[in-house]
Design a protein around this motif. Structure first.
Motif, mmCIF file in Angstrom:
data_model
loop_
_atom_site.group_PDB
_atom_site.id
_atom_site.type_symbol
_atom_site.label_atom_id
_atom_site.label_comp_id
_atom_site.label_asym_id
_atom_site.label_seq_id
_atom_site.Cartn_x
_atom_site.Cartn_y
_atom_site.Cartn_z
ATOM 1 N N ILE A 183 21.540 13.579 54.231
ATOM 2 C CA ILE A 183 20.658 14.453 53.454
ATOM 3 C C ILE A 183 21.311 14.775 52.118
ATOM 4 C CG2 ILE A 183 19.490 15.611 55.390
ATOM 5 C CD1 ILE A 183 21.363 18.053 54.766
ATOM 6 N N SER A 184 20.479 15.154 51.161
ATOM 7 C CA SER A 184 20.979 15.751 49.922
ATOM 8 C C SER A 184 20.498 17.199 49.888
ATOM 9 C CB SER A 184 20.464 14.993 48.692
ATOM 10 O OG SER A 184 19.055 15.071 48.611
ATOM 11 N N PHE A 185 21.340 18.077 49.391
ATOM 12 C CA PHE A 185 20.981 19.494 49.299
ATOM 13 C C PHE A 185 21.515 20.051 47.990
ATOM 14 C CE2 PHE A 185 25.122 19.339 51.272
ATOM 15 C CZ PHE A 185 25.810 20.394 50.717
ATOM 16 N N GLU A 235 18.216 25.356 37.571
ATOM 17 C CA GLU A 235 19.131 25.373 36.438
ATOM 18 C C GLU A 235 20.552 25.663 36.928
ATOM 19 O OE1 GLU A 235 19.536 27.455 32.005
ATOM 20 O OE2 GLU A 235 17.994 28.130 33.412
ATOM 21 N N ALA A 236 21.522 24.887 36.438
ATOM 22 C CA ALA A 236 22.937 25.033 36.824
ATOM 23 C C ALA A 236 23.149 24.798 38.318
ATOM 24 C CB ALA A 236 23.499 26.394 36.419
ATOM 25 N N SER A 237 22.278 24.014 38.946
ATOM 26 C CA SER A 237 22.415 23.713 40.371
ATOM 27 C C SER A 237 23.466 22.628 40.601
ATOM 28 C CB SER A 237 21.073 23.275 40.954
ATOM 29 O OG SER A 237 20.627 22.088 40.325
ATOM 30 N N ALA A 275 8.119 16.652 47.952
ATOM 31 C CA ALA A 275 9.173 16.084 47.098
ATOM 32 C C ALA A 275 9.575 17.021 45.971
ATOM 33 C CB ALA A 275 8.711 14.747 46.529
ATOM 34 N N LYS A 276 8.629 17.819 45.485
ATOM 35 C CA LYS A 276 8.919 18.705 44.357
ATOM 36 C C LYS A 276 9.902 19.819 44.722
ATOM 37 C CE LYS A 276 4.605 17.862 41.877
ATOM 38 N NZ LYS A 276 3.390 18.468 41.260
ATOM 39 N N ASP A 289 12.850 16.149 38.118
ATOM 40 C CA ASP A 289 12.833 17.356 37.280
ATOM 41 C C ASP A 289 13.874 18.365 37.736
ATOM 42 O OD1 ASP A 289 10.817 16.187 35.894
ATOM 43 O OD2 ASP A 289 9.222 17.526 36.609
ATOM 44 N N ASN A 290 14.127 18.416 39.048
ATOM 45 C CA ASN A 290 15.146 19.325 39.580
ATOM 46 C C ASN A 290 16.546 18.799 39.296
ATOM 47 O OD1 ASN A 290 12.983 20.761 40.636
ATOM 48 N ND2 ASN A 290 13.148 19.832 42.657
ATOM 49 N N ALA A 291 16.744 17.519 39.557
ATOM 50 C CA ALA A 291 18.063 16.920 39.375
ATOM 51 C C ALA A 291 18.534 16.999 37.926
ATOM 52 C CB ALA A 291 18.043 15.465 39.845
ATOM 53 N N ALA A 292 17.589 16.927 36.987
ATOM 54 C CA ALA A 292 17.948 16.939 35.562
ATOM 55 C C ALA A 292 18.539 18.270 35.117
ATOM 56 C CB ALA A 292 16.716 16.617 34.719
#
Length: 342
Positions: free
Chosen positions: A128-130, A245-247, A304-305, A312-315
């Protein structure tokens, strides 16, 4: 997600019907012990992996908590190994590998073709990715909170940070303006100074389960924590919101402890757990991203969002550099442990 529940249920039933033949061939009186982290994440693992595996194979899955490099190291070095399968964050995986605490994955048993090669390592399978994200109480902060505000002492709030240095130091540095491209090697001294600004407003440095509990119990106003735990707190009624942001995103790995008493069964369990339907079911239970590309096809596109891997999240964040932590954990961790107790 609800619009495809009937389809998912049908697929699940079919997988379980075949599972008894495909995964072990017959009912078994075996046991496999799986170490994880407790709380909502382990509840999700129980529904997606543990219970279905027992139903498909007859093998008892005993879930336990406390997964971590230090405990794996103590078990192996003492010769008293009670864990078979361990769910390990990238930094823990790297250090367990470095110290020779694991045994190789048997890919003649573990069929992981749908998982990208970079997540199929000799000693572990990424499943998994978290993401570690910023979240806030919408009643107290109706206009939201920025990462910089989390570490701004003039923004009065009860805060919580994670109990491990990885993720937290990255969150602090990015919140202080460090760009993703410049993040590593980490400026550890600067990160501690950033945290110092708001240390007197911290409820504490907590694990994932405790962070979720503090949110649901109304005992904290802003937090950095795992996206799945925060999403579960919101699902349970917490009036919170979050930002990517900053994740900091990471991969969770299945590994098998060196000297595991049920190593053969451990490989069979991992094989079951990395199949598309089981990975998709975990994501339905808690919004962590599957690594098996075929699992994505079984999910509602809207889901997925909410995943760390959504573009968009990863960026807005970074991926944890496990190699840096592999090389530096031994020097950073003692300093961190002393710091959080002060």
């Amino acid at each position: 997600m609800t619009t495809t529940r009937g389809i998912h249920t049908g697929i699940s039933a079919a997988v379980l019907a075949v599972g008894a033949m495909f995964f072990v061939g017959a009912a078994s009186a075996q046991e496999v012990v799986v170490a994880s982290y407790g709380g909502a994440f382990q509840d999700a693992q129980t529904k997606a992996y543990f219970e279905p595996y027992t139903k498909a194979t007859g093998t008892k899955v005993t879930g336990t908590t406390g997964s971590g490099y230090a405990k794996v190291k103590a078990m192996v070095e003492s010769g008293n190994v009670t864990w078979d399968v361990v769910s390990a964050e990238s930094s823990a995986f790297a250090n367990e590998l470095k110290d020779g605490l694991l045994q190789p994955i048997d890919y003649s048993v573990v069929k992981a073709d749908g998982i990208p090669a970079e997540f199929r390592k000799e000693y572990g399978v990424g499943y998994i990715s978290f993401g570690q994200i910023l979240a806030w109480n919408k009643d107290k902060f109706p206009n939201g909170v920025t990462p910089a505000q989390f570490f701004d002492p003039t923004v009065k709030a009860r805060r919580v940070l994670t109990s491990d240095p990885y993720f937290t130091l990255e969150n602090a540095l990015m919140s202080d303006g460090v760009k993703a491209a410049d993040l590593y090697p980490l400026d550890v001294d600067r990160a501690f100074k950033v945290i110092d600004r708001i240390k007197d407003q911290l409820i504490g440095f907590k694990g994932a389960s405790d962070t979720q509990a503090l949110i649901q119990q109304g005992e904290v106003d802003i937090a950095f924590g795992p996206n799945g735990r925060i999403a579960d707190a919101i699902k349970a009624g917490a009036n919170w919101a979050y930002s990517w942001e900053a994740s900091v995103s990471d991969i969770e790995w299945w590994v098998v402890t060196k000297g595991a008493p049920n190593a053969e069964e451990a490989m069979k369990f991992i094989n079951f757990a990395v199949q598309p339907e089981q990975q998709a079911e975990l994501t339905r239970q808690i919004p962590y991203g599957p690594t098996n590309v075929d699992a994505l096809k079984l999910l509602d596109p809207a889901v997925a969002k909410s995943l760390p891997s959504y573009p968009d999240n990863a960026a807005l964040g970074i991926v944890l550099n496990a190699q840096w932590w592999h090389d530096n954990l031994e020097t950073v961790k003692p300093r961190w442990d002393e710091y959080i107790l002060q």
